[in-house]
Design an enzyme around this catalytic site. Structure first.
Site: not given
Length: 213
Positions: A82, A191, A193
């Protein structure tokens, strides 16, 4: 034991990222730290980030982590996420214009506001799920189907100067580089995650990546 260092400068989604890396990193220790000496001993590094580029660069400099990133970028596999991706380029137009780390030639620009008659209800920031088309084969794409969905939150995006550095493209208002890579460096605007199975697979691939294309 091998280790993966997550660079902590106060502007990253560290808890979620750390837990995701722990889930996929077999026999590797996850080191979340702002200590350059500890981070330089790690076998891989992750540069996360959320927020604005000016604050990011100010904090990296204050903690002397900008020099760490530049030094380590010549030695170990490194992943930007990001805002961490955006500061890897030379310059960002955000906050009136900010020089960044310069690990990739190119700049970061804001999405144009969608036209009023756009058929879709698009708005800036780009927030939510989007497909990523893989521009080229790369070890970090191993086991991830082309055009998989990933989670984005951003108003600015990278424009790498060298098209060979673009690893993946998404489309929002216009096509943009969602992933870039060169040598031992890779970075993703989304992202991983927060991107469920595809994101975890990408992080798992990073834990095994030796920096080769």
């Amino acid at each position: 034991m091998a280790s993966i260092g997550v660079i902590d400068y106060g502007m990253g989604n560290l808890h979620s990222l750390g837990k995701s890396l722990e889930r996929v990193a077999d026999n590797q220790r996850i080191e979340i730290s702002y200590d350059p000496e500890k981070l330089l001993k790690c076998d891989r590094l992750v540069l996360p980030g959320v927020g604005g580029v000016l604050c990011c660069m100010n904090e990296l400099r204050r903690l002397e982590l900008n020099d760490l990133v530049i030094e380590a970028s010549k030695k170990v596999p490194m992943l930007g996420i990001c805002l961490g991706m955006q500061v890897m380029l030379e310059h960002s137009n955000e906050n009136g214009g900010v020089d960044a780390l310069g690990l990739f030639p190119g700049k970061v620009v804001r999405f144009p506001d969608p036209p009023a008659d756009a058929p879709e209800r698009l708005k800036v920031p780009h927030m939510g799920w989007n497909r990523v088309h893989q521009s080229k084969a790369h070890p970090l794409w191993k086991g991830i189907p082309d055009d998989s969905w990933f989670y984005f939150v951003h108003s600015y995006h990278a424009e790498p100067s060298n098209p060979e550095h673009t690893l993946g493209v998404a489309d929002y208002v216009r096509p943009f580089a969602a992933a870039i890579a060169r040598d031992n460096l890779a970075a993703f605007q989304f992202h991983p995650e927060k991107s469920q199975g595809a994101g975890l697979q990408l992080l798992a691939n990073f834990t095994e990546w030796n920096g080769a294309a």
